[in-house]
Design a protein around this motif. Structure first.
Motif, PDB file in Angstrom:
ATOM      1  N   THR A  50      -6.943  -4.194  14.680  1.00  3.88           N
ATOM      2  CA  THR A  50      -5.859  -4.010  13.838  1.00  3.88           C
ATOM      3  C   THR A  50      -5.337  -5.565  13.835  1.00  3.88           C
ATOM      4  O   THR A  50      -4.987  -5.756  12.618  1.00  3.88           O
ATOM      5  CB  THR A  50      -4.696  -2.920  14.097  1.00  3.88           C
ATOM      6  OG1 THR A  50      -4.359  -3.143  15.264  1.00  3.88           O
ATOM      7  CG2 THR A  50      -5.459  -1.700  14.175  1.00  3.88           C
ATOM      8  N   ARG A  54      -4.406  -8.550  10.254  1.00  2.32           N
ATOM      9  CA  ARG A  54      -3.015  -8.730   9.623  1.00  2.32           C
ATOM     10  C   ARG A  54      -2.706 -10.225   9.845  1.00  2.32           C
ATOM     11  O   ARG A  54      -3.664 -10.911  10.532  1.00  2.32           O
ATOM     12  CB  ARG A  54      -2.123  -7.974  10.509  1.00  2.32           C
ATOM     13  CG  ARG A  54      -1.901  -8.267  11.686  1.00  2.32           C
ATOM     14  CD  ARG A  54      -0.658  -7.339  12.366  1.00  2.32           C
ATOM     15  NE  ARG A  54      -0.832  -5.964  12.389  1.00  2.32           N
ATOM     16  CZ  ARG A  54      -1.365  -5.147  13.344  1.00  2.32           C
ATOM     17  NH1 ARG A  54      -1.455  -5.648  14.482  1.00  2.32           N
ATOM     18  NH2 ARG A  54      -1.370  -3.902  13.237  1.00  2.32           N
ATOM     19  N   ASP A  55      -1.612 -10.626   9.258  1.00  7.08           N
ATOM     20  CA  ASP A  55      -1.278 -11.882   9.507  1.00  7.08           C
ATOM     21  C   ASP A  55      -0.835 -12.256  10.735  1.00  7.08           C
ATOM     22  O   ASP A  55      -0.241 -11.370  11.523  1.00  7.08           O
ATOM     23  CB  ASP A  55      -0.027 -12.258   8.697  1.00  7.08           C
ATOM     24  CG  ASP A  55       0.294 -13.641   8.613  1.00  7.08           C
ATOM     25  OD1 ASP A  55       0.991 -14.177   9.306  1.00  7.08           O
ATOM     26  OD2 ASP A  55      -0.607 -14.478   7.843  1.00  7.08           O
ATOM     27  N   PRO A  68      -3.422  -0.750  10.359  1.00  8.40           N
ATOM     28  CA  PRO A  68      -2.709  -1.838   9.453  1.00  8.40           C
ATOM     29  C   PRO A  68      -2.509  -1.216   7.940  1.00  8.40           C
ATOM     30  O   PRO A  68      -3.313  -0.454   7.629  1.00  8.40           O
ATOM     31  CB  PRO A  68      -3.918  -2.851   9.660  1.00  8.40           C
ATOM     32  CG  PRO A  68      -5.342  -1.928   9.712  1.00  8.40           C
ATOM     33  CD  PRO A  68      -5.035  -0.909  10.617  1.00  8.40           C
ATOM     34  N   THR A  69      -1.226  -1.998   7.653  1.00 14.81           N
ATOM     35  CA  THR A  69      -0.898  -1.392   6.055  1.00 14.81           C
ATOM     36  C   THR A  69      -1.977  -2.148   5.270  1.00 14.81           C
ATOM     37  O   THR A  69      -2.059  -1.593   4.152  1.00 14.81           O
ATOM     38  CB  THR A  69       0.528  -1.767   5.847  1.00 14.81           C
ATOM     39  OG1 THR A  69       0.640  -3.168   5.905  1.00 14.81           O
ATOM     40  CG2 THR A  69       1.473  -0.961   6.771  1.00 14.81           C
ATOM     41  N   GLU A  70      -2.471  -3.253   5.090  1.00 13.47           N
ATOM     42  CA  GLU A  70      -3.340  -3.745   4.412  1.00 13.47           C
ATOM     43  C   GLU A  70      -4.450  -4.334   5.016  1.00 13.47           C
ATOM     44  O   GLU A  70      -4.319  -4.593   6.312  1.00 13.47           O
ATOM     45  CB  GLU A  70      -2.683  -5.096   3.634  1.00 13.47           C
ATOM     46  CG  GLU A  70      -1.451  -4.544   2.768  1.00 13.47           C
ATOM     47  CD  GLU A  70      -1.001  -5.662   2.342  1.00 13.47           C
ATOM     48  OE1 GLU A  70      -1.466  -7.008   2.615  1.00 13.47           O
ATOM     49  OE2 GLU A  70       0.323  -5.701   1.512  1.00 13.47           O
ATOM     50  N   TRP A  71      -5.704  -4.035   4.638  1.00 15.03           N
ATOM     51  CA  TRP A  71      -7.028  -4.534   5.374  1.00 15.03           C
ATOM     52  C   TRP A  71      -7.407  -5.886   4.674  1.00 15.03           C
ATOM     53  O   TRP A  71      -8.006  -6.108   3.585  1.00 15.03           O
ATOM     54  CB  TRP A  71      -8.123  -3.401   4.995  1.00 15.03           C
ATOM     55  CG  TRP A  71      -7.849  -2.140   5.209  1.00 15.03           C
ATOM     56  CD1 TRP A  71      -6.823  -1.238   4.909  1.00 15.03           C
ATOM     57  CD2 TRP A  71      -8.426  -1.560   6.601  1.00 15.03           C
ATOM     58  NE1 TRP A  71      -6.839  -0.291   5.936  1.00 15.03           N
ATOM     59  CE2 TRP A  71      -7.799  -0.234   6.698  1.00 15.03           C
ATOM     60  CE3 TRP A  71      -9.387  -1.947   7.506  1.00 15.03           C
ATOM     61  CZ2 TRP A  71      -8.093   0.674   7.890  1.00 15.03           C
ATOM     62  CZ3 TRP A  71      -9.418  -0.841   8.587  1.00 15.03           C
ATOM     63  CH2 TRP A  71      -9.139   0.318   8.885  1.00 15.03           C
ATOM     64  N   ASP A  72      -6.898  -6.930   5.552  1.00 19.30           N
ATOM     65  CA  ASP A  72      -7.470  -8.189   5.256  1.00 19.30           C
ATOM     66  C   ASP A  72      -8.269  -8.785   6.031  1.00 19.30           C
ATOM     67  O   ASP A  72      -8.087  -9.084   7.150  1.00 19.30           O
ATOM     68  CB  ASP A  72      -5.864  -9.071   5.202  1.00 19.30           C
ATOM     69  CG  ASP A  72      -6.027 -10.817   4.888  1.00 19.30           C
ATOM     70  OD1 ASP A  72      -7.269 -10.918   4.183  1.00 19.30           O
ATOM     71  OD2 ASP A  72      -5.349 -11.382   4.991  1.00 19.30           O
ATOM     72  N   TRP A  73      -9.540  -9.055   5.437  1.00 18.76           N
ATOM     73  CA  TRP A  73     -10.627  -9.525   6.154  1.00 18.76           C
ATOM     74  C   TRP A  73     -10.793 -11.035   6.312  1.00 18.76           C
ATOM     75  O   TRP A  73     -11.792 -11.641   6.758  1.00 18.76           O
ATOM     76  CB  TRP A  73     -12.161  -8.795   5.655  1.00 18.76           C
ATOM     77  CG  TRP A  73     -11.966  -7.227   5.666  1.00 18.76           C
ATOM     78  CD1 TRP A  73     -11.613  -6.539   4.720  1.00 18.76           C
ATOM     79  CD2 TRP A  73     -12.389  -6.664   6.759  1.00 18.76           C
ATOM     80  NE1 TRP A  73     -11.933  -5.246   5.017  1.00 18.76           N
ATOM     81  CE2 TRP A  73     -12.325  -5.167   6.237  1.00 18.76           C
ATOM     82  CE3 TRP A  73     -13.098  -6.824   8.048  1.00 18.76           C
ATOM     83  CZ2 TRP A  73     -12.635  -4.286   7.084  1.00 18.76           C
ATOM     84  CZ3 TRP A  73     -13.358  -5.718   8.718  1.00 18.76           C
ATOM     85  CH2 TRP A  73     -13.164  -4.697   8.490  1.00 18.76           C
TER      86      TRP A  73
END
Length: 295
Positions: A50, A54-55, A68-73
């Protein structure tokens, strides 16, 4: 004469079946402990995955965000294309781990069979000396080994890790214990049929030890893949560095690197080891089961 309603008592077998169906307290406690242990083992991997999505500024949020609230790859792309050649480091680790594993599964079974089934002068004394080397920490022998590799010009070379790792006392001990469990009658029958010691080992003993040899190969591969101490001594460039060294280089000298990208690279790093374990787990289970039956 009137019919009497006589109660039918349950038979002994039905009582035993009812007792068997009743879940025991011990079993429930065991399952609960296993679930707790599984959660404790999965939690670090879940946090790693996770965090890689994330950032970096939210990597150490408390309480941690398990999903994670957003899935940033993008961290994965940044980890692969960053200044540290993480894919090259992964290839270096794969080459070293495969070479060391092949060497171990060739040399350890031969030595283990010799100590278990062959008679030669000083066999027990040599084996005791071999076992004694397991009690010597690697930090004690690393300086003489470093000087030896420098003499042969192998510093910053994968051979400095491959050559010392192609055999080991632990592998010899494990295979010796397995060959001791083989019935001596099988070996004697082969000798009576005219088989040499090498033929007996290659055609009879070694095929029977395939599960133990496979297990040793997996253990050796994972140990070499995760090794950090020896590569940090013998390898000193980013092009020859192994994967653990590459992850440390990504984190930076003061741990000020991008944590999210490091977690992304770590997720990539554990994938090959996980695949090897999943593919070879049937051999590991078969080897453990075989040892338990012998015991």
């Amino acid at each position: 004469m009137s019919n009497l309603n006589v109660p039918v008592l349950p038979s002994r077998k039905s009582n035993e079946k009812a007792v068997r169906r009743r879940p025991g307290v011990g079993k429930s406690v065991s399952v609960a402990l296993l679930v707790i242990g599984a959660v404790g083992m999965i939690a670090p991997f879940l946090w790693m995955f996770t965090t890689s999505l994330r950032d970096a500024s939210h990597a150490y949020d408390l309480p941690p965000q398990w999903l994670p609230t957003e899935w940033d790859w993008s961290n994965y792309a940044a980890a692969v294309s960053g200044p540290v050649p993480i894919l090259r480091n992964m290839l270096n680790s794969a080459v070293i781990a495969i070479a060391v594993s092949i060497g171990m599964i060739i040399t350890a079974p031969m030595a283990g069979y010799a100590f278990a089934k062959l008679e030669f002068p000083g066999r027990n004394s040599i084996f005791v000396g071999l076992l004694s080397s397991l009690m010597v920490p690697a930090q004690v022998t690393i300086i003489p080994l470093f000087l030896l590799m420098r003499t042969f010009g192998l510093l910053d070379n994968p051979l400095s890790l491959i050559l010392p790792g192609i055999t080991g006392a632990l592998g010899v001990f494990l295979l010796r214990q397995f060959f001791l469990g083989l019935p001596q009658e099988i070996i004697d029958a082969a000798r009576m049929d005219g088989a040499t010691a090498w033929q007996t080992y290659r055609l009879i003993a070694l095929p029977l030890a395939k599960n133990a040899v496979s297990t040793l190969g997996v253990i050796t591969f994972l140990g070499s893949w995760n090794a950090y101490f020896a590569p940090s001594i013998f390898l000193n460039s980013t092009d020859t560095a192994t994967l653990p060294l590459g992850l440390v280089l990504m984190l930076g000298p003061y741990g000020a690197g991008n944590v999210a990208q490091v977690m992304a690279a770590t997720t990539i790093a554990i994938a090959p080891a996980l695949i090897v374990f999943l593919v070879a787990q049937r051999w590991i289970i078969a080897s453990l089961t075989q040892s338990a039956v012998k015991g």
